[in-house]
Design a protein around this motif. Structure first.
Motif, PDB file in Angstrom:
ATOM      1  N   SER A   1       0.838  -1.197   0.000  1.00 49.53           N
ATOM      2  CA  SER A   1       0.000   0.000   0.000  1.00 49.53           C
ATOM      3  C   SER A   1       0.866   1.236   0.000  1.00 49.53           C
ATOM      4  O   SER A   1       1.906   1.277   0.648  1.00 49.53           O
TER       5      SER A   1
ATOM      6  N   ASP B   1      -5.513   3.568   2.640  1.00 53.57           N
ATOM      7  CA  ASP B   1      -6.837   3.055   2.305  1.00 53.57           C
ATOM      8  C   ASP B   1      -6.839   1.842   1.398  1.00 53.57           C
ATOM      9  O   ASP B   1      -7.771   1.072   1.418  1.00 53.57           O
ATOM     10  N   LYS B   2      -5.842   1.675   0.587  1.00 53.82           N
ATOM     11  CA  LYS B   2      -5.945   0.671  -0.464  1.00 53.82           C
ATOM     12  C   LYS B   2      -4.811  -0.339  -0.398  1.00 53.82           C
ATOM     13  O   LYS B   2      -3.739  -0.117  -0.931  1.00 53.82           O
TER      14      LYS B   2
ATOM     15  N   TYR C   1     -13.983  -1.384   5.344  1.00 48.48           N
ATOM     16  CA  TYR C   1     -13.686  -1.828   3.980  1.00 48.48           C
ATOM     17  C   TYR C   1     -14.486  -3.077   3.651  1.00 48.48           C
ATOM     18  O   TYR C   1     -14.754  -3.898   4.528  1.00 48.48           O
TER      19      TYR C   1
ATOM     20  N   LEU D   1     -10.358  -5.043  -3.213  1.00 51.85           N
ATOM     21  CA  LEU D   1     -11.164  -4.035  -2.547  1.00 51.85           C
ATOM     22  C   LEU D   1     -12.367  -3.648  -3.400  1.00 51.85           C
ATOM     23  O   LEU D   1     -12.231  -3.313  -4.577  1.00 51.85           O
TER      24      LEU D   1
ATOM     25  N   TYR E   1     -14.872   1.294   0.234  1.00 51.39           N
ATOM     26  CA  TYR E   1     -14.454   1.568   1.593  1.00 51.39           C
ATOM     27  C   TYR E   1     -15.135   2.838   2.092  1.00 51.39           C
ATOM     28  O   TYR E   1     -15.707   3.611   1.310  1.00 51.39           O
TER      29      TYR E   1
ATOM     30  N   GLY F   1     -13.451   0.996  -4.683  1.00 50.81           N
ATOM     31  CA  GLY F   1     -12.204   0.281  -4.779  1.00 50.81           C
ATOM     32  C   GLY F   1     -11.986  -0.204  -6.203  1.00 50.81           C
ATOM     33  O   GLY F   1     -12.553   0.340  -7.154  1.00 50.81           O
ATOM     34  N   GLU F   2     -11.182  -1.249  -6.354  1.00 56.74           N
ATOM     35  CA  GLU F   2     -10.798  -1.702  -7.692  1.00 56.74           C
ATOM     36  C   GLU F   2     -11.852  -2.542  -8.402  1.00 56.74           C
ATOM     37  O   GLU F   2     -11.808  -2.675  -9.631  1.00 56.74           O
TER      38      GLU F   2
END
Lengths: 111, 113
Positions: free
Chosen positions: A93, A97-98, B33, B45, B48, B58-59
Motif C-alpha cells: 500500500s 486506504d488501499k 472496507y 477491494l 471503503y 475500490g478496484e
C-alpha cells in the motif's frame, strides 16, 4: 496502479524446516507491506508488517525482509510447525486506504 | 476478529435478486472496507468508508453499492446479483492513528445460482 505478485502458490515443508514466501510490487511509492495468515473458514489475520523505512523485522519465528531497490519483500518462517499450515497473503500500500494483495501461498507443514 | 461481525455468514440466492451483506463493529472505528476473495485473485477491494456517509470505490466496485448511516454498520448491496458475484466477502476495519493496519472479519460466503 499497484500490482503485487506472490510466489510460490503452494509450498510444502517438513516440520522444523524453514519456509520462504516472496512478493514483488510494481509501485515504488508503496510504503507499507503487511502479511496475513488465513486458516480455513476464517478471515485473514495480520501476522507481521513492515514499513519502507525498515529493512527487516522479526517476531519470534517469523521475519519479513524488504528490498526497496528491487521492489520485493519476503516472509520467512523458521522451525515450522503443523499449525503454521495455512494460506499466506502479502499486500502493499502507498496509502492507508488501499491494500493490494498478492494471490496467496498455501503452506503445508508435514509432521 | 477485532470486534467485527458479519451477517449472514452464508447465503445462497438466485441471479437477479438483491442481496445486502452487513458488517458490524463495536469499537467505533472510522475506516471500514469491503473485499471479495476469489481463487487466483487474493483479496480485492470493493468499496471503503472513511466515516458516516463518506464512501469511495475500490478496484472492483461495478455491480456493488455501499451505505454507512452509522459508525458501527457498513452495508454492501448487490442490486441484482449475478453468478460472477459468487465469492467470499470480507469486511475490514482500520485502526485510527498512525497505523495502516487493517483487521478482517470472519467473512460471508455468497453463492449466486
Amino acid at each position: 496502479g499497484e500490482n503485487v505478485e506472490q510466489h510460490p502458490s503452494t509450498l510444502s515443508v517438513q516440520e522444523g524446516d524453514s519456509a520462504v514466501i516472496k512478493c514483488t510490487y510494481s509501485d515504488s511509492a508503496s510504503n507499507y507491506f503487511p502479511w496475513y495468515k488465513q486458516e480455513l473458514g476464517k478471515g485473514p489475520q495480520l501476522i507481521i508488517d513492515i514499513r519502507s523505512n525498515v529493512g527487516e523485522k522479526k517476531d519470534q519465528r517469523i521475519a519479513v525482509t524488504l528490498n526497496k531497490t528491487a521492489k520485493h519483500f519476503s516472509l520467512h518462517i523458521t522451525e515450522t510447525q503443523p499449525e503454521d499450515s495455512a494460506v499466506y497473503f502479502c499486500a502493499a500500500s502507498k496509502s492507508t486506504d488501499k491494500l493490494i494483495f498478492g494471490t496467496g501461498t498455501r503452506l503445508q507443514v508435514f509432521p | 476478529d477485532a470486534g467485527i461481525t458479519q451477517s449472514p455468514r452464508h447465503k445462497v440466492t438466485e441471479t437477479g435478486t438483491p442481496v445486502t451483506l452487513r458488517c458490524h463493529q463495536t469499537e467505533n472505528h472510522r475506516y471500514m472496507y469491503w473485499y471479495r476473495q476469489d481463487p487466483g485473485h487474493g483479496l480485492r477491494l470493493i468499496h471503503y468508508s472513511y466515516g458516516v456517509k463518506d464512501t469511495d470505490k475500490g478496484e472492483v466496485s461495478d455491480g456493488y453499492s455501499v451505505s454507512r448511516s452509522k459508525t458501527e454498520d457498513f452495508l454492501l448491496t448487490l442490486e441484482s446479483a449475478t453468478s460472477s458475484q459468487t465469492s467470499v466477502y470480507f469486511c475490514a476495519i482500520r485502526l485510527a492513528g498512525a497505523t495502516d493496519t487493517q483487521y478482517f472479519g470472519p467473512g460471508t460466503r455468497l453463492t449466486v445460482l
